[in-house]
Design an enzyme around this catalytic site. Structure first.
Site, PDB file in Angstrom:
ATOM      1  N   LYS A 172       1.441   4.341   6.870  1.00 48.15           N
ATOM      2  CA  LYS A 172       0.874   5.194   5.816  1.00 48.15           C
ATOM      3  C   LYS A 172       1.517   6.566   5.899  1.00 48.15           C
ATOM      4  O   LYS A 172       2.217   6.871   6.857  1.00 48.15           O
ATOM      5  CB  LYS A 172      -0.650   5.343   6.017  1.00 48.15           C
ATOM      6  CG  LYS A 172      -1.452   4.046   5.942  1.00 48.15           C
ATOM      7  CD  LYS A 172      -1.659   3.564   4.529  1.00 48.15           C
ATOM      8  CE  LYS A 172      -2.434   2.243   4.495  1.00 48.15           C
ATOM      9  NZ  LYS A 172      -1.603   1.061   4.768  1.00 48.15           N
ATOM     10  N   SER A 193       0.805  -1.216   0.000  1.00 53.70           N
ATOM     11  CA  SER A 193       0.000   0.000   0.000  1.00 53.70           C
ATOM     12  C   SER A 193       0.842   1.271   0.000  1.00 53.70           C
ATOM     13  O   SER A 193       0.340   2.342  -0.289  1.00 53.70           O
ATOM     14  CB  SER A 193      -0.930   0.012   1.216  1.00 53.70           C
ATOM     15  OG  SER A 193      -0.166   0.184   2.389  1.00 53.70           O
TER      16      SER A 193
END
Lengths: 74, 181, 291
Positions: C182, C137
């Site tokens: 993230k 991701s």
């Protein structure tokens, strides 16, 4: 360079007196025999050392590598 | 004098075999104790104790020359260090007196002074060395001990023995060269 | 002289030093040496060196920590050798009154099972921790199975504050057993607008062209696939941050689970120290500092 020093230190400063061997052997004849730890005690000490030691050493190895041990992050 | 004792028989408790060991190594041991800066009477006491302990713990060691001899000198070294520590305070006063006397003497080259004076001066210089340097220097001149044996006695590596011996010699030389070392 | 002397067992000294640096020296009666060996080992391995690593530039984290491992292993091995030699030299040892089995047990329990684990925990919680990147991701910045160091002196009193563009480690809000990594896009109060492939923060677009985004003087690479993200406009709540994966079409992030409470943001990625791809180790990524 060290020759004079070697000569100086090589010559004995004190010498054994005559009859020294006999004096020592006299004392040995009257010397007590030392008490030794029993085989059982020695064995127990080793078992205890290993019982605690193996996990402790593993803990230590983990410690050294702790910064390199990863957790998963998605 | 140079007959090696039978170490197997000593380990088994043979006193006559041990008497051979006492005869064979006493000269080397006294030489060592002299270099430790000890007087005759103190050296005799320590030598007796060292042989006695070697005998009482004979079953704890491998019955070979290297282990018996390193062990004899280890014991002697430790006893000599203890004796030195014990008499440190007493001796400090006498040493000061001695130092003062020497200080008043005319400075002389080592070779020019007579044997007794030279020995007294060497003994004082040895006593002025730090204990670690003194024990090492005293051991290095024992012909029966290799560098590996000395490393074992001192609890350091063979390389460290050479280095420390060199440094100890330099220190001793400096002490002998100053007038009231 | 009737002093009771014993011979120190060199094998026991060796085993004791293997179990705990300095323990064999304690057995040999060298208390000061024992204490210093243990302390030096402890500081070299853990907090001391980790702290140094965190004050140096991010690219030096790995070399300093490699040095730490080598140094602490050396101290450990030297301690073992020294204890062995020390015990071998002690053939007529006079045991000190404190040299009793109970004291040895106390020392090993305290040092081995309290001090050492507590230090490990302190380092991992407050200084440095390693993470294995488990998803794609964050591509192209972080690849799957990049192993990274995270700075844990982040987002707390006396630590580094959270900035836009940081790669943050946080607890996944919908399942607190999981850790996510993230990029922080929005700080508390920021207005985030997402439309097509363009994202703006407080009206300022991040897109700098050629797959590069940037804000506050920092820039990073992102990748978009098909389909482009759904449109959205949101204000980041107080006490929370808005996070996005750099792999915008293949990331579960604040677009799905909402803003992440600041309390849960625990670390900041510093350096990649290993990387494993399908073809083995990706050497070119070792030591890389992800932007």
């Amino acid at each position: 360079m060290d020759d004079d020093l070697d000569r100086l230190l090589g010559a004995p400063l004190v010498l054994p007196p005559s009859g020294f061997t006999a004096t020592v052997m006299d004392r040995i004849a009257n010397a007590p025999t030392p008490v030794r730890a029993s085989r059982m005690t020695t064995m127990l000490q080793w078992v205890a050392l290993f019982g605690i030691g193996v996990p402790a050493a593993a803990e230590l190895a983990l410690f050294v590598l702790s910064v390199w041990t990863t957790s998963s992050a998605g | 004098m140079d007959i090696e004792p039978n170490f197997q028989r000593i380990a088994a408790g043979d006193r006559s075999a041990f008497a051979v060991l006492v005869g064979r190594y006493q000269r080397a041991l006294f030489g060592f104790l002299g270099r430790m800066g000890l007087e005759q009477s103190a050296a005799e006491d320590i030598a007796q104790d060292a042989f006695l302990r070697t005998w009482t713990h004979r079953a704890d060691f491998r019955p070979d020359r290297a282990s018996f001899v390193t062990w004899l000198f280890t014991i002697a070294r430790n006893l000599a260090l203890n004796a030195a520590a014990r008499s440190h305070r007493q001796r400090e006063t006498t040493l000061d007196d001695a130092a003062r006397e020497i200080a008043c003497d005319r400075p002389l080259a080592l070779d020019a002074i007579d044997r007794r004076q030279r020995e007294a001066r060497l003994r004082d210089a040895l006593r002025a060395l730090p204990p670690a340097d003194r024990t090492l220097l005293a051991l290095v001149y024992v012909e029966d001990l290799s560098h590996a044996d000395i490393a074992r006695i001192e609890g350091c590596s063979s390389g460290a023995v050479k280095q420390r011996a060199h440094r100890a010699k330099q220190k001793l030389r400096r002490l002998l060269e100053t007038d009231h070392g | 002289m009737n002093v009771v002397t014993v011979r120190r067992n060199k094998w026991r000294a060796l085993a004791m030093s293997l179990v705990l640096p300095g323990f064999g020296q304690l057995y040999n009666g060298e208390v000061n040496k024992a204490i210093w060996l243990f302390l030096i080992f402890l500081l070299l391995t853990g907090p001391g060196i980790a702290m140094i690593a965190l004050y140096l530039p991010a690219g030096l984290t790995m070399p300093v920590l490699v040095f730490s491992v080598v140094a602490s292993l050396s101290v450990w091995v030297w301690g073992i050798a020294d204890a062995w030699r020390g015990a071998r030299a002690r053939v007529d040892y006079v045991p000190a009154p404190w040299q009793i089995s109970g004291l040895y047990a106390l020392v090993i329990l305290l040092c081995g099972f309290v001090v050492v684990p507590a230090t490990v925990d302190a380092v991992r919680t407050h200084e440095v921790q390693s993470f294995d990147i488990a998803s794609g991701s964050m591509e192209p910045t972080l690849l799957r199975h990049d192993l990274v160091f995270a700075d844990k002196r982040y987002n707390c009193v006396g630590c580094k504050a959270v900035h836009r563009g940081d790669i943050a480690i946080f607890t996944y809000p919908n399942d607190r057993t999981q850790i996510y990594v993230k990029r922080i896009i929005g700080l508390p109060g920021d207005v985030i607008t997402i439309g097509g492939r363009s994202i703006s923060v407080n009206g300022q677009p991040l897109d700098m062209g050629a797959g590069t985004e940037g804000i506050d003087g920092r820039s990073w690479q992102v990748q978009w696939g098909d389909p482009p993200a759904a449109e959205m406009r949101t204000t980041v709540p107080s006490g929370a941050v808005f996070v996005l994966g750099d792999n915008r079409s293949n990331s579960t992030d604040s677009r799905h689970f909402g803003a992440v409470p600041l309390d849960d943001v625990v670390g900041n990625v510093r350096q990649i120290w290993a990387s494993f791809g399908d073809g083995g180790i990706r050497w070119e990524r070792l030591g890389m500092v992800p932007r």
